[in-house]
Scaffold this motif. Structure first.
Motif, PDB file in Angstrom:
ATOM      1  N   ASP A  16      44.085  54.883  38.898  1.00 50.80           N
ATOM      2  CA  ASP A  16      44.333  54.059  40.077  1.00 50.80           C
ATOM      3  C   ASP A  16      43.991  54.858  41.336  1.00 50.80           C
ATOM      4  OD1 ASP A  16      45.383  52.539  42.111  1.00 50.80           O
ATOM      5  OD2 ASP A  16      47.387  52.359  41.221  1.00 50.80           O
ATOM      6  N   ILE A  17      43.055  54.363  42.111  1.00 49.04           N
ATOM      7  CA  ILE A  17      42.578  55.088  43.296  1.00 49.04           C
ATOM      8  C   ILE A  17      43.678  55.268  44.346  1.00 49.04           C
ATOM      9  CG2 ILE A  17      41.730  53.122  44.670  1.00 49.04           C
ATOM     10  CD1 ILE A  17      39.130  54.753  45.109  1.00 49.04           C
ATOM     11  N   ALA A  28      36.863  48.518  48.264  1.00 51.46           N
ATOM     12  CA  ALA A  28      35.853  47.473  48.027  1.00 51.46           C
ATOM     13  C   ALA A  28      36.416  46.174  48.602  1.00 51.46           C
ATOM     14  CB  ALA A  28      35.565  47.338  46.535  1.00 51.46           C
ATOM     15  N   ASN A  30      36.329  42.639  51.445  1.00 48.14           N
ATOM     16  CA  ASN A  30      35.479  41.469  51.711  1.00 48.14           C
ATOM     17  C   ASN A  30      35.212  41.399  53.214  1.00 48.14           C
ATOM     18  OD1 ASN A  30      37.628  39.894  53.023  1.00 48.14           O
ATOM     19  ND2 ASN A  30      38.518  39.853  50.965  1.00 48.14           N
ATOM     20  N   GLY A  36      42.726  41.166  49.703  1.00 51.26           N
ATOM     21  CA  GLY A  36      42.235  40.313  48.626  1.00 51.26           C
ATOM     22  C   GLY A  36      42.831  40.784  47.320  1.00 51.26           C
ATOM     23  N   GLY A  37      42.081  40.611  46.234  1.00 50.23           N
ATOM     24  CA  GLY A  37      42.573  41.052  44.929  1.00 50.23           C
ATOM     25  C   GLY A  37      41.987  42.408  44.570  1.00 50.23           C
ATOM     26  N   GLY A  38      41.969  42.730  43.285  1.00 46.33           N
ATOM     27  CA  GLY A  38      41.343  43.961  42.798  1.00 46.33           C
ATOM     28  C   GLY A  38      41.826  45.205  43.516  1.00 46.33           C
ATOM     29  N   VAL A  39      40.897  46.107  43.764  1.00 48.12           N
ATOM     30  CA  VAL A  39      41.253  47.381  44.380  1.00 48.12           C
ATOM     31  C   VAL A  39      41.722  47.160  45.829  1.00 48.12           C
ATOM     32  CG1 VAL A  39      38.908  48.019  45.140  1.00 48.12           C
ATOM     33  CG2 VAL A  39      40.516  49.790  44.509  1.00 48.12           C
ATOM     34  N   ASP A  40      41.172  46.178  46.485  1.00 45.62           N
ATOM     35  CA  ASP A  40      41.578  45.822  47.854  1.00 45.62           C
ATOM     36  C   ASP A  40      43.069  45.459  47.893  1.00 45.62           C
ATOM     37  OD1 ASP A  40      41.354  45.151  50.521  1.00 45.62           O
ATOM     38  OD2 ASP A  40      40.196  43.307  50.193  1.00 45.62           O
ATOM     39  N   ALA A 121      34.330  51.478  41.928  1.00 47.65           N
ATOM     40  CA  ALA A 121      33.017  50.930  41.566  1.00 47.65           C
ATOM     41  C   ALA A 121      32.797  49.653  42.395  1.00 47.65           C
ATOM     42  CB  ALA A 121      32.972  50.633  40.073  1.00 47.65           C
ATOM     43  N   SER A 123      31.709  46.426  44.115  1.00 47.49           N
ATOM     44  CA  SER A 123      31.036  45.199  43.634  1.00 47.49           C
ATOM     45  C   SER A 123      31.104  44.971  42.122  1.00 47.49           C
ATOM     46  CB  SER A 123      29.558  45.132  44.065  1.00 47.49           C
ATOM     47  OG  SER A 123      29.450  44.786  45.424  1.00 47.49           O
ATOM     48  N   CYS A 124      31.698  45.883  41.382  1.00 48.32           N
ATOM     49  CA  CYS A 124      31.677  45.774  39.905  1.00 48.32           C
ATOM     50  C   CYS A 124      32.803  44.938  39.320  1.00 48.32           C
ATOM     51  CB  CYS A 124      31.700  47.159  39.270  1.00 48.32           C
ATOM     52  SG  CYS A 124      30.153  48.022  39.510  1.00 48.32           S
ATOM     53  N   GLY A 125      33.683  44.403  40.162  1.00 43.71           N
ATOM     54  CA  GLY A 125      34.761  43.545  39.670  1.00 43.71           C
ATOM     55  C   GLY A 125      34.426  42.092  39.935  1.00 43.71           C
ATOM     56  N   VAL A 126      35.200  41.477  40.805  1.00 41.19           N
ATOM     57  CA  VAL A 126      35.018  40.058  41.154  1.00 41.19           C
ATOM     58  C   VAL A 126      33.586  39.752  41.603  1.00 41.19           C
ATOM     59  CG1 VAL A 126      35.919  38.166  42.592  1.00 41.19           C
ATOM     60  CG2 VAL A 126      37.386  40.066  42.003  1.00 41.19           C
ATOM     61  N   TYR A 127      32.933  40.708  42.270  1.00 42.95           N
ATOM     62  CA  TYR A 127      31.599  40.455  42.811  1.00 42.95           C
ATOM     63  C   TYR A 127      30.491  40.528  41.757  1.00 42.95           C
ATOM     64  CZ  TYR A 127      33.194  40.152  47.686  1.00 42.95           C
ATOM     65  OH  TYR A 127      33.789  39.755  48.865  1.00 42.95           O
ATOM     66  N   PHE A 160      38.589  52.186  36.688  1.00 40.81           N
ATOM     67  CA  PHE A 160      39.823  51.548  36.235  1.00 40.81           C
ATOM     68  C   PHE A 160      39.873  51.466  34.726  1.00 40.81           C
ATOM     69  CE2 PHE A 160      43.041  48.153  37.603  1.00 40.81           C
ATOM     70  CZ  PHE A 160      43.880  49.132  38.097  1.00 40.81           C
TER      71      PHE A 160
HETATM   72  N1  AR6 Z   1      41.799  51.739  41.339  1.00 37.55           N
HETATM   73  C1  AR6 Z   1      40.509  51.947  40.998  1.00 37.55           C
HETATM   74  N2  AR6 Z   1      39.658  50.964  40.649  1.00 37.55           N
HETATM   75  C2  AR6 Z   1      40.152  49.698  40.650  1.00 37.55           C
HETATM   76  C3  AR6 Z   1      41.491  49.398  41.008  1.00 37.55           C
HETATM   77  C4  AR6 Z   1      42.331  50.487  41.363  1.00 37.55           C
HETATM   78  N3  AR6 Z   1      43.598  50.312  41.727  1.00 37.55           N
HETATM   79  N4  AR6 Z   1      41.655  48.047  40.906  1.00 37.55           N
HETATM   80  C5  AR6 Z   1      40.480  47.530  40.507  1.00 37.55           C
HETATM   81  N5  AR6 Z   1      39.576  48.523  40.327  1.00 37.55           N
HETATM   82  P1  AR6 Z   1      37.010  44.612  42.715  1.00 37.55           P
HETATM   83  P2  AR6 Z   1      34.502  43.921  44.112  1.00 37.55           P
HETATM   84  C6  AR6 Z   1      38.160  48.449  39.914  1.00 37.55           C
HETATM   85  O1  AR6 Z   1      37.079  43.266  42.124  1.00 37.55           O
HETATM   86  O2  AR6 Z   1      33.838  43.571  42.842  1.00 37.55           O
HETATM   87  C7  AR6 Z   1      38.637  41.693  46.340  1.00 37.55           C
HETATM   88  O3  AR6 Z   1      39.376  40.513  46.239  1.00 37.55           O
HETATM   89  C8  AR6 Z   1      37.710  47.227  39.151  1.00 37.55           C
HETATM   90  O4  AR6 Z   1      38.022  47.356  37.763  1.00 37.55           O
HETATM   91  O5  AR6 Z   1      38.254  45.209  43.282  1.00 37.55           O
HETATM   92  O6  AR6 Z   1      33.761  44.766  45.119  1.00 37.55           O
HETATM   93  C9  AR6 Z   1      38.071  41.914  47.736  1.00 37.55           C
HETATM   94  O7  AR6 Z   1      38.915  41.423  48.735  1.00 37.55           O
HETATM   95  C10 AR6 Z   1      36.205  47.238  39.399  1.00 37.55           C
HETATM   96  O8  AR6 Z   1      35.546  48.145  38.501  1.00 37.55           O
HETATM   97  O9  AR6 Z   1      35.916  44.681  43.942  1.00 37.55           O
HETATM   98  C11 AR6 Z   1      36.780  41.169  47.663  1.00 37.55           C
HETATM   99  O10 AR6 Z   1      36.958  39.789  47.930  1.00 37.55           O
HETATM  100  C12 AR6 Z   1      36.100  47.839  40.816  1.00 37.55           C
HETATM  101  O11 AR6 Z   1      37.379  48.413  41.091  1.00 37.55           O
HETATM  102  C13 AR6 Z   1      36.331  41.348  46.255  1.00 37.55           C
HETATM  103  O12 AR6 Z   1      37.510  41.610  45.494  1.00 37.55           O
HETATM  104  C14 AR6 Z   1      35.784  46.818  41.903  1.00 37.55           C
HETATM  105  O13 AR6 Z   1      36.397  45.580  41.607  1.00 37.55           O
HETATM  106  C15 AR6 Z   1      35.424  42.545  46.099  1.00 37.55           C
HETATM  107  O14 AR6 Z   1      34.921  42.569  44.796  1.00 37.55           O
END
Ligand code: AR6
Length: 173
Positions: A16-17, A28, A30, A36-40, A121, A123-127, A160
């Protein structure tokens, strides 16, 4: 100026970053920069509401660009917010935009004289950016940027999950 001294340490970290005590972690985000979700989501949760207050003053961020804030309750010193491209199949400038994220983050790191920085990473999640292509861009751009940075000592690519970490290992070996 070209870097002459010791090489930069580049590490792959699984986890976890938000837990890292580096000079800056990268978010990462928006275009709104309002969370948002994910790492954000994880970064805003740990940093607390003051991070959102500061982000509100920034008027968003264009795709490929980057903005820096304080880190509040996070253990790092700064958060560098960047907005990666949404993957649409590769014909909409995605590679250039993702490269630009890494370059602009590294430019801010240099301006703020940061010694250590941790990237998720982007853009590697939701994007939806294809993992291996994204990893290639991340490693290429970061390695290019450190050649012109006399201050940076450590770069961490934070993954992650193990699949992501394996992709970086493959590229860095
Ligand atoms: N620590 C490290 N890596 C993580 C963590 C964490 N706590 N949580 C997720 N990841 P994403 P995107 C990884 O979706 O694709 C948001 O809603 C995850 O497994 O967070 O750039 C923003 O607000 C993946 O490999 O970012 C934007 O709307 C990587 O981080 C949108 O998502 C990126 O996944 C951006 O999408």
């Amino acid at each position: 100026m070209v870097r002459k001294e010791m090489p930069v340490q580049i590490d792959i970290v699984e986890g976890d970053i938000t837990r890292l005590k580096v000079n800056a972690i990268v978010n990462a985000a928006n275009n709104s920069l309002l969370g948002g979700g994910g790492v954000d989501g994880a970064i805003h949760r740990v940093a607390g509401p003051q991070l959102l207050d500061e982000c509100r003053t920034l008027n968003g961020c264009k795709t490929g660009e980057a903005k820096i804030t304080a880190a509040y309750q996070l253990p790092c010193r700064y958060v560098i917010h960047t907005v990666g491209p949404v993957w649409h199949g590769g014909e909409r400038n995605e590679a250039q935009l993702l490269a630009s994220c890494y370059r602009n983050v590294m430019r801010l790191a240099q301006q703020h004289q940061l010694q250590s920085i941790a990237f998720p990473a982007i853009s590697c999640g939701v994007y939806g950016y294809p993992m291996l292509q994204a990893v290639d861009i991340a490693v290429t751009e970061v390695k290019k940027s450190v050649l012109h940075n006399e201050v940076i000592e450590q770069i961490q690519f934070v993954c992650f999950d193990q699949k992501m970490a394996d992709a970086y290992r493959l590229r860095l070996d």
